[in-house]
Structures are given as C-alpha cells and as structure tokens.
Design an enzyme around this catalytic site. Structure first.
Site, mmCIF file in Angstrom:
data_model
loop_
_atom_site.group_PDB
_atom_site.id
_atom_site.type_symbol
_atom_site.label_atom_id
_atom_site.label_comp_id
_atom_site.label_asym_id
_atom_site.label_seq_id
_atom_site.Cartn_x
_atom_site.Cartn_y
_atom_site.Cartn_z
ATOM 1 N N LEU A 89 0.862 -1.174 0.000
ATOM 2 C CA LEU A 89 0.000 0.000 0.000
ATOM 3 C C LEU A 89 0.901 1.227 0.000
ATOM 4 O O LEU A 89 1.980 1.215 0.612
ATOM 5 C CB LEU A 89 -0.896 0.031 1.248
ATOM 6 C CG LEU A 89 -1.943 -1.080 1.411
ATOM 7 C CD1 LEU A 89 -2.694 -0.883 2.731
ATOM 8 C CD2 LEU A 89 -2.912 -1.109 0.249
ATOM 9 N N ASP A 90 0.473 2.295 -0.666
ATOM 10 C CA ASP A 90 1.236 3.543 -0.649
ATOM 11 C C ASP A 90 1.440 4.021 0.786
ATOM 12 O O ASP A 90 0.628 3.735 1.676
ATOM 13 C CB ASP A 90 0.490 4.649 -1.410
ATOM 14 C CG ASP A 90 0.389 4.369 -2.900
ATOM 15 O OD1 ASP A 90 1.060 3.455 -3.385
ATOM 16 O OD2 ASP A 90 -0.398 5.070 -3.561
ATOM 17 N N VAL A 91 2.486 4.820 0.986
ATOM 18 C CA VAL A 91 2.739 5.412 2.305
ATOM 19 C C VAL A 91 1.500 6.150 2.810
ATOM 20 O O VAL A 91 1.123 6.036 3.985
ATOM 21 C CB VAL A 91 3.946 6.372 2.247
ATOM 22 C CG1 VAL A 91 4.097 7.123 3.567
ATOM 23 C CG2 VAL A 91 5.227 5.606 1.933
#
Length: 308
Positions: free
Chosen positions: A137-139
């Site tokens: 998942l993106d930051v």
C-alpha cells in the site's frame, strides 16, 4: 561483499521460468535476474541456465546476489494494529504515513519495522528490506495489508497476487461527481519521467484496470467503492486523476489544496477497506478495516457542505 544464495524450488513453481521464479524468491527485478543469468551467475542443480529455462520442484537454484544496498527496516514508535495472525501470515491495519517496507528514498517507519518491534517473525524469502512482503500500500494509504510469515505462505501469496486472485476493495473520496456514476477505467500506467516518483497514464505503460461505483454523492465530492483488477503503483490515484476526479487531499495528482485544508487532510483520502485472499490452507479469508479518524473527519466535513 556479494553473497551466494541457494533456493530449493517450491512445488508451486514447478515448470515455471527460472527468471520469474528467482525474481519472486529473491525480490530482485526480473531484468536484474536476467542479467545475472546472462553473466552465468545463476545455476539450477549446478548446471548453466538461460532465462527461459523451466525449473522443477526440488531443484536447488544458486544465485550470486548483486552488491546489496544497505536499507534496513525502521522500527515504529507505535505498535501496528494487527487484524489477524497465525503461523503462516499476519494481516495488519496499516496506518497512513507507514511505508510497506524500507527503501532508499523514504526515511520514515515501515510495516516490517513495526512488526519487528512487535516481535513478529516473518518469512526469510525476499531481500532483507522486503522479507514477507507480498503486496504493498502507498505510504499515504491506510487499511488492510497481509504479510507472509512462513516461506510457504510467501510463495503461495505471491502467486495469488500475481494471478489477481485476491479481492482488493478500496474506498476513495474524490473531487466532483464521476459520470457515469459506476464504470471502469482501462488505461495503461507507467512512470512519469518528468516528475520523480510520479506515475501517469502512458501509451507504453502497463495494462491497468480500475472498477468504481459511487456510494454517496455530496456537494463537491463523491465517496467511491473501488475494485482493482490489476495492481499498479498509485493505480487508483492515477486513474481517478486522469478522469478529472482526484482523491481529496492528493496534491501529487492534482487535488485542490484549498479543499484539503478545509477538511484538515494532509494525505490522499484512500483506504483499503476490505481484503480477501485464499489462505495457504485453502480457506478463503476476508478482513475489513474501519476508516481512521482523519478520514472520518474529512468525510463528515464534506457531507456538511464545506463548499457552502
């Protein structure tokens, strides 16, 4: 110093190409593995191979790893919320601001470090900075994420995500009102070479499909349920921006910074609300994650007519 590693071929990888198998087991890119094969630094049972060589279960693959880049997991000051854990895997409720794994270009805490802080032992497959990581998942994206603890789980889950078996459902609060209210975005995604770390719709990009449906429309925005058929970097953010409806708070992809200030949001409104996958024991499992407080606040503020 360079390190020589040995990998027995798992049953699930029998009759697969060696470049694909080694990329999965080591975490190296397929192009890097191909170069190592070309240089004679990969063998199967001691025999020379080409990148298209098919492997058999039980074969021992030997690889001389390239010089390592020193990236280590960074521990989190806060324990990461765990939704489920057994001997094979752990499902976490990833907060925004936490990377999936360490990288050379991110100095904050990460999921691996947070799990290490909690004493969770992860799979030994993959490079040190991505051990157990089967998807990301993106930051700035929160929600459900599964990490492998056993080697068997790592191989099987990597195969699942490669074959698009898991069900990944996101909720996104976007600007404006998509028309039609339910639809599919089919547009290839690739690196935006003009801006570092940004992706974009490109003719030469990778095949990418996003399905969305409107759950709720409000003044100035819409709450969407999004289903990913593929899993490209920043896929939802890129696709929604490409059709003129960026995620609220997503300044990188064209969201209105003034609106983000009004709803007190310093990241994209994007949450992995549900994740379903087949456990290594064959059981289908599903997990859900409630909205974190900052997303709840932004949504309620939008519902209250922030544009008025």
């Amino acid at each position: 110093m360079r390190e020589k590693r040995y990998y027995p071929v798992p049953d699930a990888f029998s009759d697969s190409r060696i470049d694909s198998v080694m990329a999965t087991l080591t975490g190296l890119s397929r192009s890097t593995v191909a170069k190592l094969i070309e240089d004679g630094e990969v063998t199967a049972d001691g025999q020379a191979v080409t990148k298209s060589t098919r492997v058999s279960a039980g074969q021992v693959l030997e690889i001389m790893m390239p010089s390592p880049q020193r990236v280590q997991p960074i521990q989190s000051s806060e324990p990461i919320p765990i939704l489920y854990e057994d001997a094979d895997l752990v499902v976490v409720n990833k907060p925004a601001g936490l990377a999936a794994h360490p990288s050379l270009n991110f100095t904050g805490a990460d999921v691996l470090g947070a799990l290490m802080t909690s004493g969770v032992q992860l799979s030994s497959y993959g490079p040190a900075e991505r051990k157990g990581i089967v998807h990301r998942l993106d930051v700035g994206t929160s929600g459900c994420m599964v990490v492998a603890k056993s080697e068997r789980a790592y191989v099987l889950l990597k195969n699942e995500f490669r074959d698009r078996v898991p069900e990944k459902i996101y909720h996104a609060l976007v600007q404006g009102h998509p028309d039609p209210s339910r639809g599919t975005i089919d547009a290839p995604i690739g690196r935006d070479y003009r801006h570092q770390w940004k992706m974009g719709v490109r003719e030469d990009g990778r095949h990418s499909i996003t399905h969305y449906s409107t759950l709720e429309a409000m003044a100035g925005g819409s709450l969407l349920e999004v289903h990913l058929e593929t899993g490209r970097t920043h896929q939802i953010r890129v696709h929604m921006s490409a059709v003129g409806h960026p995620c609220v708070g997503d300044a990188m992809y064209g969201a209105d910074p003034g609106l983000a200030q009004k709803v007190k949001l310093d990241r994209q409104w994007l949450h992995a609300v549900r994740l379903g996958f087949e456990h290594p024991n064959g059981e289908w499992m599903e997990f859900t994650s409630p909205y974190p407080p900052e997303l709840d606040y932004a949504l309620e503020t939008m519902r209250g007519g922030v544009f008025s």
